[in-house]
Design an enzyme around this catalytic site. Structure first.
Site, PDB file in Angstrom:
ATOM      1  N   ARG A 208       0.953  -1.114  -0.037  1.00  0.00           N
ATOM      2  CA  ARG A 208       0.009   0.046  -0.043  1.00  0.00           C
ATOM      3  C   ARG A 208       1.001   1.330   0.303  1.00  0.00           C
ATOM      4  O   ARG A 208       0.619   2.028  -0.625  1.00  0.00           O
ATOM      5  CB  ARG A 208      -1.009  -0.060   1.301  1.00  0.00           C
ATOM      6  N   PHE A 261     -11.975  -4.084  -5.417  1.00  0.00           N
ATOM      7  CA  PHE A 261     -11.961  -5.158  -4.323  1.00  0.00           C
ATOM      8  C   PHE A 261     -11.214  -4.216  -3.029  1.00  0.00           C
ATOM      9  O   PHE A 261     -10.396  -4.883  -2.386  1.00  0.00           O
ATOM     10  CB  PHE A 261     -10.857  -6.423  -4.668  1.00  0.00           C
ATOM     11  N   ASP A 283     -16.433  -2.665  -3.753  1.00  0.00           N
ATOM     12  CA  ASP A 283     -16.499  -4.073  -3.414  1.00  0.00           C
ATOM     13  C   ASP A 283     -17.751  -4.695  -3.118  1.00  0.00           C
ATOM     14  O   ASP A 283     -18.790  -3.905  -3.103  1.00  0.00           O
ATOM     15  CB  ASP A 283     -15.899  -3.914  -1.793  1.00  0.00           C
ATOM     16  N   SER A 284     -17.926  -5.821  -3.352  1.00  0.00           N
ATOM     17  CA  SER A 284     -19.233  -6.507  -3.163  1.00  0.00           C
ATOM     18  C   SER A 284     -19.726  -6.599  -1.888  1.00  0.00           C
ATOM     19  O   SER A 284     -20.777  -6.967  -1.726  1.00  0.00           O
ATOM     20  CB  SER A 284     -19.239  -7.877  -4.002  1.00  0.00           C
ATOM     21  N   ASN A 311     -20.441  -6.104  -7.620  1.00  0.00           N
ATOM     22  CA  ASN A 311     -19.553  -7.079  -8.203  1.00  0.00           C
ATOM     23  C   ASN A 311     -18.494  -6.380  -9.250  1.00  0.00           C
ATOM     24  O   ASN A 311     -18.979  -5.464 -10.149  1.00  0.00           O
ATOM     25  CB  ASN A 311     -20.525  -8.041  -8.911  1.00  0.00           C
ATOM     26  N   ALA A 312     -17.347  -6.614  -8.880  1.00  0.00           N
ATOM     27  CA  ALA A 312     -16.302  -5.881  -9.415  1.00  0.00           C
ATOM     28  C   ALA A 312     -16.200  -6.088 -10.885  1.00  0.00           C
ATOM     29  O   ALA A 312     -15.883  -5.157 -11.987  1.00  0.00           O
ATOM     30  CB  ALA A 312     -14.659  -6.295  -9.089  1.00  0.00           C
ATOM     31  N   ASP A 332      -7.292  -5.760  -6.338  1.00  0.00           N
ATOM     32  CA  ASP A 332      -6.651  -6.593  -4.995  1.00  0.00           C
ATOM     33  C   ASP A 332      -7.760  -7.669  -4.771  1.00  0.00           C
ATOM     34  O   ASP A 332      -8.452  -7.757  -3.940  1.00  0.00           O
ATOM     35  CB  ASP A 332      -6.263  -5.845  -3.925  1.00  0.00           C
ATOM     36  N   CYS A 372      -3.568 -13.485  -4.452  1.00  0.00           N
ATOM     37  CA  CYS A 372      -3.098 -14.032  -3.081  1.00  0.00           C
ATOM     38  C   CYS A 372      -3.642 -15.538  -3.233  1.00  0.00           C
ATOM     39  O   CYS A 372      -3.507 -16.159  -2.143  1.00  0.00           O
ATOM     40  CB  CYS A 372      -3.754 -13.235  -1.826  1.00  0.00           C
TER      41      CYS A 372
HETATM   42  N1  SAH Z   1      -7.609  -4.360  -0.915  1.00  0.00           N
HETATM   43  C1  SAH Z   1      -8.023  -4.918   0.385  1.00  0.00           C
HETATM   44  C2  SAH Z   1      -7.882  -6.258   0.670  1.00  0.00           C
HETATM   45  C3  SAH Z   1      -9.031  -6.983  -0.387  1.00  0.00           C
HETATM   46  S1  SAH Z   1      -9.559  -8.442  -0.001  1.00  0.00           S
HETATM   47  C4  SAH Z   1      -7.079  -4.137   1.482  1.00  0.00           C
HETATM   48  O1  SAH Z   1      -6.052  -3.598   1.111  1.00  0.00           O
HETATM   49  O2  SAH Z   1      -7.469  -4.447   2.506  1.00  0.00           O
HETATM   50  C5  SAH Z   1     -10.734  -8.903  -1.230  1.00  0.00           C
HETATM   51  C6  SAH Z   1     -12.068  -8.090  -1.162  1.00  0.00           C
HETATM   52  O3  SAH Z   1     -12.759  -8.561  -2.510  1.00  0.00           O
HETATM   53  C7  SAH Z   1     -12.981  -8.546  -0.126  1.00  0.00           C
HETATM   54  O4  SAH Z   1     -13.247  -7.096   0.619  1.00  0.00           O
HETATM   55  C8  SAH Z   1     -14.238  -9.108  -0.624  1.00  0.00           C
HETATM   56  O5  SAH Z   1     -15.369  -8.596  -0.132  1.00  0.00           O
HETATM   57  C9  SAH Z   1     -14.029  -8.551  -2.115  1.00  0.00           C
HETATM   58  N2  SAH Z   1     -14.799  -9.110  -3.263  1.00  0.00           N
HETATM   59  C10 SAH Z   1     -14.718 -10.646  -3.125  1.00  0.00           C
HETATM   60  N3  SAH Z   1     -15.373 -10.824  -4.476  1.00  0.00           N
HETATM   61  C11 SAH Z   1     -15.844  -9.671  -5.185  1.00  0.00           C
HETATM   62  C12 SAH Z   1     -16.389  -9.485  -6.564  1.00  0.00           C
HETATM   63  N4  SAH Z   1     -16.812 -10.384  -7.238  1.00  0.00           N
HETATM   64  N5  SAH Z   1     -16.477  -8.164  -6.582  1.00  0.00           N
HETATM   65  C13 SAH Z   1     -16.073  -7.106  -5.651  1.00  0.00           C
HETATM   66  N6  SAH Z   1     -15.533  -7.118  -4.386  1.00  0.00           N
HETATM   67  C14 SAH Z   1     -15.489  -8.763  -4.251  1.00  0.00           C
END
Ligand code: SAH
Length: 430
Positions: A208, A261, A283-284, A311-312, A332, A372
Protein backbone atom coordinates in the site's frame (compact mmCIF):
# COMPACT_ATOMS: atom_id res chain seq x y z
CA UNK A 1 7.09 -41.47 22.32
CA UNK A 2 5.68 -42.85 19.07
CA UNK A 3 7.91 -42.78 16.02
CA UNK A 4 7.14 -41.96 12.41
CA UNK A 5 9.62 -43.57 9.99
CA UNK A 6 9.81 -42.07 6.53
CA UNK A 7 10.22 -43.92 3.25
CA UNK A 8 13.57 -44.30 1.61
CA UNK A 9 12.45 -42.95 -1.73
CA UNK A 10 10.97 -39.57 -1.10
CA UNK A 11 11.96 -36.00 -1.81
CA UNK A 12 14.16 -34.72 1.02
CA UNK A 13 11.60 -32.02 1.71
CA UNK A 14 11.87 -32.16 5.47
CA UNK A 15 15.66 -31.87 5.29
CA UNK A 16 15.22 -28.81 3.06
CA UNK A 17 13.19 -27.17 5.79
CA UNK A 18 9.62 -27.83 4.72
CA UNK A 19 7.66 -28.14 8.00
CA UNK A 20 5.20 -30.90 7.03
CA UNK A 21 5.33 -34.67 6.57
CA UNK A 22 2.71 -35.97 4.17
CA UNK A 23 0.94 -39.25 4.79
CA UNK A 24 2.37 -40.61 1.52
CA UNK A 25 5.94 -40.16 2.79
CA UNK A 26 5.49 -42.44 5.79
CA UNK A 27 6.83 -46.02 5.75
CA UNK A 28 5.85 -47.00 9.26
CA UNK A 29 4.34 -45.64 12.46
CA UNK A 30 5.72 -47.25 15.60
CA UNK A 31 3.19 -46.90 18.40
CA UNK A 32 -0.38 -45.64 18.24
CA UNK A 33 -0.16 -41.87 18.34
CA UNK A 34 -3.44 -40.02 18.65
CA UNK A 35 -4.44 -36.76 17.00
CA UNK A 36 -2.17 -33.85 18.07
CA UNK A 37 0.20 -36.14 19.97
CA UNK A 38 3.94 -35.39 19.87
CA UNK A 39 5.92 -37.88 17.74
CA UNK A 40 9.52 -38.31 16.67
CA UNK A 41 10.21 -38.31 12.92
CA UNK A 42 13.02 -40.55 11.65
CA UNK A 43 14.41 -41.30 8.23
CA UNK A 44 14.38 -44.83 6.79
CA UNK A 45 17.60 -45.64 8.64
CA UNK A 46 16.21 -44.53 11.97
CA UNK A 47 18.13 -41.25 12.21
CA UNK A 48 16.31 -38.49 14.09
CA UNK A 49 15.02 -35.73 11.79
CA UNK A 50 12.52 -33.75 13.85
CA UNK A 51 9.80 -33.76 16.47
CA UNK A 52 6.25 -32.88 15.49
CA UNK A 53 2.52 -33.21 15.97
CA UNK A 54 0.74 -36.24 14.53
CA UNK A 55 -2.62 -36.28 12.79
CA UNK A 56 -3.97 -39.71 11.81
CA UNK A 57 -6.68 -38.46 9.43
CA UNK A 58 -5.04 -35.55 7.64
CA UNK A 59 -2.92 -35.60 4.47
CA UNK A 60 -0.50 -33.51 6.54
CA UNK A 61 0.42 -36.34 8.91
CA UNK A 62 3.05 -34.51 10.95
CA UNK A 63 3.61 -30.80 11.53
CA UNK A 64 7.11 -30.08 12.75
CA UNK A 65 7.53 -28.47 16.17
CA UNK A 66 11.33 -28.64 16.58
CA UNK A 67 14.51 -30.01 15.02
CA UNK A 68 16.09 -30.50 18.44
CA UNK A 69 15.54 -33.97 19.90
CA UNK A 70 16.01 -32.60 23.43
CA UNK A 71 13.43 -29.82 23.21
CA UNK A 72 10.29 -30.54 25.24
CA UNK A 73 7.03 -29.44 23.66
CA UNK A 74 5.39 -27.62 26.54
CA UNK A 75 4.29 -24.09 27.32
CA UNK A 76 7.95 -23.07 27.39
CA UNK A 77 8.24 -24.15 23.74
CA UNK A 78 5.35 -21.88 22.78
CA UNK A 79 6.88 -19.03 24.78
CA UNK A 80 10.26 -19.38 23.06
CA UNK A 81 8.67 -19.43 19.59
CA UNK A 82 6.46 -16.40 20.28
CA UNK A 83 9.43 -14.51 21.72
CA UNK A 84 11.52 -15.27 18.62
CA UNK A 85 8.67 -14.28 16.30
CA UNK A 86 8.17 -10.96 18.05
CA UNK A 87 11.92 -10.25 18.05
CA UNK A 88 11.90 -10.83 14.27
CA UNK A 89 9.16 -8.19 13.87
CA UNK A 90 11.03 -5.77 16.14
CA UNK A 91 14.10 -6.11 13.94
CA UNK A 92 12.34 -5.52 10.64
CA UNK A 93 9.26 -3.36 11.24
CA UNK A 94 9.23 0.33 12.11
CA UNK A 95 6.55 -0.39 14.70
CA UNK A 96 5.23 -3.59 16.21
CA UNK A 97 2.11 -2.43 18.01
CA UNK A 98 0.13 -3.24 14.84
CA UNK A 99 1.40 -6.25 12.95
CA UNK A 100 1.03 -9.94 12.20
CA UNK A 101 2.91 -11.14 15.26
CA UNK A 102 2.81 -14.86 14.46
CA UNK A 103 2.54 -16.43 11.06
CA UNK A 104 2.10 -20.15 11.65
CA UNK A 105 4.68 -22.52 10.20
CA UNK A 106 6.92 -19.65 9.09
CA UNK A 107 7.41 -18.83 12.78
CA UNK A 108 7.74 -22.46 13.86
CA UNK A 109 4.19 -22.55 15.23
CA UNK A 110 2.14 -24.80 12.96
CA UNK A 111 -1.41 -23.56 12.56
CA UNK A 112 -1.21 -20.53 14.83
CA UNK A 113 -1.82 -17.07 13.37
CA UNK A 114 -1.86 -13.93 15.51
CA UNK A 115 -2.55 -10.36 14.49
CA UNK A 116 -1.69 -7.69 17.04
CA UNK A 117 -4.05 -4.72 17.01
CA UNK A 118 -2.52 -2.57 19.74
CA UNK A 119 -3.47 -4.04 23.10
CA UNK A 120 -5.62 -6.79 21.62
CA UNK A 121 -4.47 -9.92 19.83
CA UNK A 122 -6.72 -11.72 17.35
CA UNK A 123 -5.81 -15.40 16.97
CA UNK A 124 -6.62 -18.12 14.47
CA UNK A 125 -6.07 -21.66 15.71
CA UNK A 126 -5.95 -23.72 12.52
CA UNK A 127 -4.37 -27.06 13.43
CA UNK A 128 -5.47 -29.87 15.72
CA UNK A 129 -2.04 -29.62 17.36
CA UNK A 130 -2.61 -26.01 18.43
CA UNK A 131 -6.22 -26.71 19.30
CA UNK A 132 -5.06 -29.35 21.79
CA UNK A 133 -2.75 -26.77 23.41
CA UNK A 134 -5.12 -23.81 23.20
CA UNK A 135 -5.08 -23.04 26.94
CA UNK A 136 -1.41 -22.05 26.64
CA UNK A 137 -2.02 -19.44 23.95
CA UNK A 138 -3.73 -16.44 25.57
CA UNK A 139 -1.47 -16.26 28.66
CA UNK A 140 1.68 -16.50 26.53
CA UNK A 141 0.46 -13.77 24.16
CA UNK A 142 -0.35 -11.53 27.12
CA UNK A 143 3.08 -12.15 28.55
CA UNK A 144 5.23 -11.83 25.41
CA UNK A 145 3.25 -9.49 23.12
CA UNK A 146 2.08 -7.32 26.02
CA UNK A 147 -1.60 -7.44 25.05
CA UNK A 148 -4.48 -7.15 27.52
CA UNK A 149 -7.06 -9.00 25.48
CA UNK A 150 -7.15 -11.97 23.16
CA UNK A 151 -9.98 -12.65 20.71
CA UNK A 152 -10.32 -15.88 18.74
CA UNK A 153 -11.41 -15.94 15.10
CA UNK A 154 -10.90 -19.60 14.22
CA UNK A 155 -13.52 -19.72 11.49
CA UNK A 156 -11.26 -20.47 8.51
CA UNK A 157 -12.36 -23.44 6.35
CA UNK A 158 -8.92 -25.07 6.81
CA UNK A 159 -10.02 -26.02 10.32
CA UNK A 160 -12.45 -28.53 8.86
CA UNK A 161 -9.58 -30.41 7.19
CA UNK A 162 -8.11 -30.88 10.64
CA UNK A 163 -11.45 -32.15 11.92
CA UNK A 164 -12.17 -29.02 13.95
CA UNK A 165 -15.35 -26.97 14.23
CA UNK A 166 -15.23 -23.16 13.97
CA UNK A 167 -14.51 -21.43 17.25
CA UNK A 168 -14.88 -17.74 18.02
CA UNK A 169 -14.98 -15.51 21.07
CA UNK A 170 -13.10 -13.60 23.69
CA UNK A 171 -10.35 -15.68 25.32
CA UNK A 172 -8.88 -13.08 27.64
CA UNK A 173 -9.68 -9.61 28.96
CA UNK A 174 -12.28 -7.42 27.32
CA UNK A 175 -12.80 -7.67 23.57
CA UNK A 176 -14.45 -4.72 21.85
CA UNK A 177 -16.08 -5.36 18.46
CA UNK A 178 -14.11 -2.63 16.74
CA UNK A 179 -10.51 -1.65 17.28
CA UNK A 180 -8.30 1.07 15.84
CA UNK A 181 -5.20 0.25 13.83
CA UNK A 182 -2.53 2.71 12.71
CA UNK A 183 -0.78 1.90 9.46
CA UNK A 184 1.69 4.12 7.60
CA UNK A 185 0.18 7.09 9.41
CA UNK A 186 -3.41 6.24 8.60
CA UNK A 187 -6.17 5.22 10.94
CA UNK A 188 -8.24 2.12 10.22
CA UNK A 189 -11.27 0.79 12.02
CA UNK A 190 -11.13 -2.98 12.21
CA UNK A 191 -14.16 -5.12 13.00
CA UNK A 192 -12.57 -8.10 14.71
CA UNK A 193 -15.89 -9.88 15.26
CA UNK A 194 -17.59 -9.73 11.82
CA UNK A 195 -14.80 -8.49 9.52
CA UNK A 196 -13.17 -10.83 6.98
CA UNK A 197 -10.50 -13.17 8.44
CA UNK A 198 -9.16 -11.21 11.44
CA UNK A 199 -10.57 -7.92 10.10
CA UNK A 200 -7.48 -6.33 8.56
CA UNK A 201 -4.93 -7.56 6.01
CA UNK A 202 -1.42 -6.63 7.16
CA UNK A 203 0.22 -8.51 4.26
CA UNK A 204 -0.36 -5.59 1.87
CA UNK A 205 0.93 -2.89 4.26
CA UNK A 206 4.24 -2.32 2.47
CA UNK A 207 2.57 -2.63 -0.93
CA UNK A 208 0.00 0.00 0.00
CA UNK A 209 2.87 2.36 0.82
CA UNK A 210 4.51 1.52 -2.52
CA UNK A 211 1.79 3.37 -4.47
CA UNK A 212 2.91 6.79 -3.18
CA UNK A 213 4.84 7.86 -6.32
CA UNK A 214 2.07 6.93 -8.75
CA UNK A 215 -0.92 8.71 -7.19
CA UNK A 216 0.72 12.08 -6.59
CA UNK A 217 0.07 13.32 -10.12
CA UNK A 218 -2.56 12.58 -12.71
CA UNK A 219 -1.53 10.77 -15.88
CA UNK A 220 -2.40 13.86 -17.95
CA UNK A 221 0.06 16.03 -16.03
CA UNK A 222 2.98 16.83 -18.35
CA UNK A 223 6.39 16.33 -16.72
CA UNK A 224 7.18 19.64 -14.98
CA UNK A 225 10.15 20.35 -12.76
CA UNK A 226 7.90 21.83 -10.07
CA UNK A 227 5.80 18.68 -9.96
CA UNK A 228 8.27 16.30 -8.41
CA UNK A 229 7.31 13.40 -6.25
CA UNK A 230 8.55 13.97 -2.72
CA UNK A 231 8.81 11.41 0.04
CA UNK A 232 6.03 11.84 2.58
CA UNK A 233 7.32 13.32 5.87
CA UNK A 234 9.04 10.79 8.11
CA UNK A 235 6.97 10.87 11.25
CA UNK A 236 3.77 9.70 9.67
CA UNK A 237 2.24 8.38 12.81
CA UNK A 238 1.48 11.75 14.26
CA UNK A 239 -2.09 12.73 13.59
CA UNK A 240 -1.23 16.39 12.78
CA UNK A 241 1.08 15.27 10.03
CA UNK A 242 -1.61 13.19 8.45
CA UNK A 243 -4.02 16.05 8.28
CA UNK A 244 -1.33 18.36 6.94
CA UNK A 245 -0.41 15.83 4.29
CA UNK A 246 -3.99 15.16 3.37
CA UNK A 247 -4.52 18.88 2.85
CA UNK A 248 -1.37 19.54 0.84
CA UNK A 249 -1.65 16.31 -1.09
CA UNK A 250 -5.29 16.48 -2.01
CA UNK A 251 -4.65 18.66 -5.00
CA UNK A 252 -6.02 19.04 -8.48
CA UNK A 253 -2.83 17.55 -9.91
CA UNK A 254 -3.47 14.31 -8.05
CA UNK A 255 -4.44 11.05 -9.72
CA UNK A 256 -7.94 9.67 -9.98
CA UNK A 257 -7.93 6.17 -8.56
CA UNK A 258 -10.17 3.11 -8.82
CA UNK A 259 -9.72 0.78 -5.82
CA UNK A 260 -11.40 -2.43 -6.89
CA UNK A 261 -11.91 -5.16 -4.25
CA UNK A 262 -11.21 -2.34 -1.79
CA UNK A 263 -12.32 -4.21 1.36
CA UNK A 264 -12.09 -1.55 4.12
CA UNK A 265 -10.20 0.90 1.90
CA UNK A 266 -6.60 -0.10 2.57
CA UNK A 267 -5.22 1.06 -0.78
CA UNK A 268 -7.74 3.88 -1.17
CA UNK A 269 -6.77 5.57 2.11
CA UNK A 270 -3.11 5.37 1.16
CA UNK A 271 -3.81 6.85 -2.28
CA UNK A 272 -5.62 9.78 -0.66
CA UNK A 273 -2.85 10.32 1.87
CA UNK A 274 -0.26 10.37 -0.90
CA UNK A 275 -2.12 12.92 -3.00
CA UNK A 276 -4.86 11.33 -5.12
CA UNK A 277 -7.52 13.84 -6.11
CA UNK A 278 -10.36 11.31 -6.05
CA UNK A 279 -10.83 7.63 -5.26
CA UNK A 280 -13.64 5.27 -6.27
CA UNK A 281 -13.96 2.29 -3.92
CA UNK A 282 -15.67 -0.88 -5.16
CA UNK A 283 -16.43 -4.01 -3.13
CA UNK A 284 -19.23 -6.55 -3.21
CA UNK A 285 -19.41 -6.65 0.58
CA UNK A 286 -21.73 -4.07 2.08
CA UNK A 287 -20.04 -4.56 5.44
CA UNK A 288 -16.59 -3.83 3.97
CA UNK A 289 -17.88 -0.63 2.35
CA UNK A 290 -19.48 0.52 5.61
CA UNK A 291 -16.09 0.14 7.33
CA UNK A 292 -14.33 1.82 4.37
CA UNK A 293 -16.67 4.81 4.85
CA UNK A 294 -15.78 4.93 8.54
CA UNK A 295 -12.10 4.89 7.58
CA UNK A 296 -12.50 7.74 5.09
CA UNK A 297 -14.24 9.71 7.83
CA UNK A 298 -11.56 8.90 10.40
CA UNK A 299 -8.82 10.20 8.10
CA UNK A 300 -10.75 13.24 6.89
CA UNK A 301 -10.93 12.02 3.29
CA UNK A 302 -14.68 11.63 2.76
CA UNK A 303 -14.95 14.52 0.31
CA UNK A 304 -12.60 12.77 -2.12
CA UNK A 305 -14.31 9.36 -2.02
CA UNK A 306 -17.05 7.60 -3.94
CA UNK A 307 -18.28 4.24 -2.61
CA UNK A 308 -19.84 1.51 -4.72
CA UNK A 309 -21.23 -1.83 -3.49
CA UNK A 310 -21.05 -4.03 -6.59
CA UNK A 311 -19.57 -7.10 -8.19
CA UNK A 312 -16.24 -5.88 -9.54
CA UNK A 313 -16.57 -7.89 -12.76
CA UNK A 314 -19.83 -6.07 -13.58
CA UNK A 315 -18.64 -2.71 -12.37
CA UNK A 316 -15.48 -2.79 -14.50
CA UNK A 317 -17.67 -3.56 -17.52
CA UNK A 318 -20.01 -0.69 -16.65
CA UNK A 319 -17.11 1.79 -16.47
CA UNK A 320 -15.83 0.51 -19.80
CA UNK A 321 -19.25 1.04 -21.40
CA UNK A 322 -19.42 4.53 -19.91
CA UNK A 323 -15.98 5.31 -21.34
CA UNK A 324 -14.74 6.24 -17.89
CA UNK A 325 -11.00 6.11 -17.19
CA UNK A 326 -8.81 6.37 -14.10
CA UNK A 327 -5.17 7.41 -13.71
CA UNK A 328 -4.59 4.45 -11.42
CA UNK A 329 -6.55 1.18 -11.31
CA UNK A 330 -5.98 -1.10 -8.31
CA UNK A 331 -7.09 -4.75 -8.36
CA UNK A 332 -6.71 -6.76 -5.15
CA UNK A 333 -9.16 -9.64 -5.51
CA UNK A 334 -9.71 -12.45 -2.99
CA UNK A 335 -8.00 -15.82 -3.67
CA UNK A 336 -9.82 -17.04 -6.79
CA UNK A 337 -8.04 -20.43 -6.52
CA UNK A 338 -8.62 -21.82 -3.05
CA UNK A 339 -7.68 -25.36 -4.17
CA UNK A 340 -5.42 -26.88 -6.84
CA UNK A 341 -8.47 -27.94 -8.80
CA UNK A 342 -9.77 -24.39 -8.99
CA UNK A 343 -6.70 -22.97 -10.75
CA UNK A 344 -8.05 -23.01 -14.28
CA UNK A 345 -11.17 -21.06 -13.42
CA UNK A 346 -9.11 -18.72 -11.29
CA UNK A 347 -6.79 -17.90 -14.19
CA UNK A 348 -9.82 -16.95 -16.31
CA UNK A 349 -10.93 -14.66 -13.47
CA UNK A 350 -7.51 -13.02 -13.14
CA UNK A 351 -7.30 -12.53 -16.89
CA UNK A 352 -10.74 -10.97 -17.05
CA UNK A 353 -10.29 -8.42 -14.28
CA UNK A 354 -6.81 -7.46 -15.47
CA UNK A 355 -8.04 -7.10 -19.05
CA UNK A 356 -10.98 -4.97 -17.96
CA UNK A 357 -8.86 -3.02 -15.50
CA UNK A 358 -6.20 -2.27 -18.12
CA UNK A 359 -8.81 -0.87 -20.49
CA UNK A 360 -9.81 1.67 -17.84
CA UNK A 361 -6.30 3.04 -17.24
CA UNK A 362 -5.81 6.52 -18.71
CA UNK A 363 -2.93 6.82 -21.17
CA UNK A 364 0.33 6.83 -19.21
CA UNK A 365 -1.42 5.78 -16.01
CA UNK A 366 -0.82 2.76 -13.81
CA UNK A 367 -2.23 -0.67 -13.07
CA UNK A 368 -1.70 -1.96 -9.53
CA UNK A 369 -2.56 -5.63 -9.41
CA UNK A 370 -2.30 -8.48 -6.93
CA UNK A 371 -3.15 -12.13 -6.37
CA UNK A 372 -3.21 -14.00 -3.07
CA UNK A 373 -3.87 -17.53 -4.44
CA UNK A 374 -0.85 -19.64 -3.58
CA UNK A 375 -1.99 -22.28 -6.07
CA UNK A 376 -1.24 -19.74 -8.80
CA UNK A 377 2.53 -19.33 -9.02
CA UNK A 378 4.16 -15.93 -9.65
CA UNK A 379 5.26 -17.06 -13.13
CA UNK A 380 1.82 -18.23 -14.16
CA UNK A 381 0.24 -15.06 -12.78
CA UNK A 382 2.65 -12.83 -14.70
CA UNK A 383 1.80 -14.77 -17.87
CA UNK A 384 -1.88 -14.09 -17.32
CA UNK A 385 -1.22 -10.37 -17.02
CA UNK A 386 0.96 -10.39 -20.14
CA UNK A 387 -1.91 -12.14 -21.91
CA UNK A 388 -4.43 -9.57 -20.72
CA UNK A 389 -2.12 -6.73 -21.83
CA UNK A 390 -1.85 -8.25 -25.29
CA UNK A 391 -5.63 -8.50 -25.64
CA UNK A 392 -6.10 -4.97 -24.32
CA UNK A 393 -3.43 -3.70 -26.77
CA UNK A 394 -1.29 -2.27 -23.98
CA UNK A 395 2.45 -2.11 -23.38
CA UNK A 396 3.34 -2.58 -19.72
CA UNK A 397 6.38 -1.30 -17.85
CA UNK A 398 6.98 -3.14 -14.60
CA UNK A 399 7.61 -0.42 -12.01
CA UNK A 400 7.74 -2.71 -9.04
CA UNK A 401 7.13 -6.36 -8.15
CA UNK A 402 6.63 -7.28 -4.50
CA UNK A 403 5.24 -9.92 -2.17
CA UNK A 404 3.91 -9.95 1.38
CA UNK A 405 5.13 -7.60 4.12
CA UNK A 406 7.97 -8.63 6.41
CA UNK A 407 5.68 -9.68 9.24
CA UNK A 408 4.71 -12.59 6.93
CA UNK A 409 8.10 -14.33 6.90
CA UNK A 410 8.68 -16.80 4.10
CA UNK A 411 10.15 -20.18 4.86
CA UNK A 412 12.24 -20.52 1.74
CA UNK A 413 11.43 -24.22 1.48
CA UNK A 414 7.69 -23.68 1.74
CA UNK A 415 6.12 -22.50 -1.53
CA UNK A 416 2.84 -22.02 0.36
CA UNK A 417 4.43 -18.97 2.01
CA UNK A 418 5.01 -17.27 -1.34
CA UNK A 419 1.33 -16.68 -1.98
CA UNK A 420 1.07 -12.92 -2.42
CA UNK A 421 1.99 -11.42 -5.76
CA UNK A 422 1.85 -7.67 -6.25
CA UNK A 423 2.91 -5.54 -9.19
CA UNK A 424 2.76 -1.93 -10.34
CA UNK A 425 2.75 -1.40 -14.12
CA UNK A 426 2.87 1.77 -16.18
CA UNK A 427 0.37 1.40 -19.00
CA UNK A 428 0.81 2.62 -22.55
CA UNK A 429 -1.40 1.95 -25.59
CA UNK A 430 -0.19 0.07 -28.60
N1 SAH B 1 -7.53 -4.41 -0.98
C1 SAH B 1 -8.01 -4.81 0.33
C2 SAH B 1 -8.13 -6.30 0.50
C3 SAH B 1 -9.01 -6.98 -0.51
S1 SAH B 1 -9.63 -8.51 0.03
C4 SAH B 1 -7.13 -4.21 1.40
O1 SAH B 1 -6.12 -3.56 1.09
O2 SAH B 1 -7.45 -4.39 2.58
C5 SAH B 1 -10.73 -8.91 -1.25
C6 SAH B 1 -12.05 -8.14 -1.22
O3 SAH B 1 -12.77 -8.49 -2.40
C7 SAH B 1 -12.98 -8.46 -0.07
O4 SAH B 1 -13.28 -7.28 0.62
C8 SAH B 1 -14.25 -9.03 -0.72
O5 SAH B 1 -15.44 -8.57 -0.09
C9 SAH B 1 -14.16 -8.48 -2.11
N2 SAH B 1 -14.80 -9.26 -3.18
C10 SAH B 1 -14.85 -10.59 -3.34
N3 SAH B 1 -15.45 -10.91 -4.51
C11 SAH B 1 -15.79 -9.73 -5.10
C12 SAH B 1 -16.43 -9.39 -6.32
N4 SAH B 1 -16.82 -10.31 -7.20
N5 SAH B 1 -16.60 -8.08 -6.60
C13 SAH B 1 -16.20 -7.13 -5.73
N6 SAH B 1 -15.58 -7.41 -4.57
C14 SAH B 1 -15.39 -8.68 -4.26
Amino acid sequence: MSEVWLRKNRRRRLEMGHPWVYKSEIADVKGEPKRAEVVVVKNHQGHYLATGFYHPDSQIAVRIATYDDKEVIDKGWLKRRVTAAFAYRKRFLPRVDFCRAIYGEADGLPGLIVDKYGSIAVVQVLSAAMEARRTWIAPVLKDILGVNSVYERSDAPTRLMEGLEPSEGCLLGECPKEVEVMENGLKFWVDIVSGQKTGHFFDQRENRAAIAPIVRFSAAEKPRPDLRYEEPPGDLDRRENIHKMAKTNGNRHGATVLDCFCHTGGFAMHALLYGASHVTLVDSSEHAIVTAKQNAEANNFSDRCEFVVANAFDQLRTYEQEGRTFDVVILDPPAFAKTKGAVEGALRGYKEINLRGLKLVAEGGFLVTASCSYHVSPDVWKEVIADAAQDARKILRLVEYRSAAKDHPQLFSMPENDYLKFAIFMVQSR
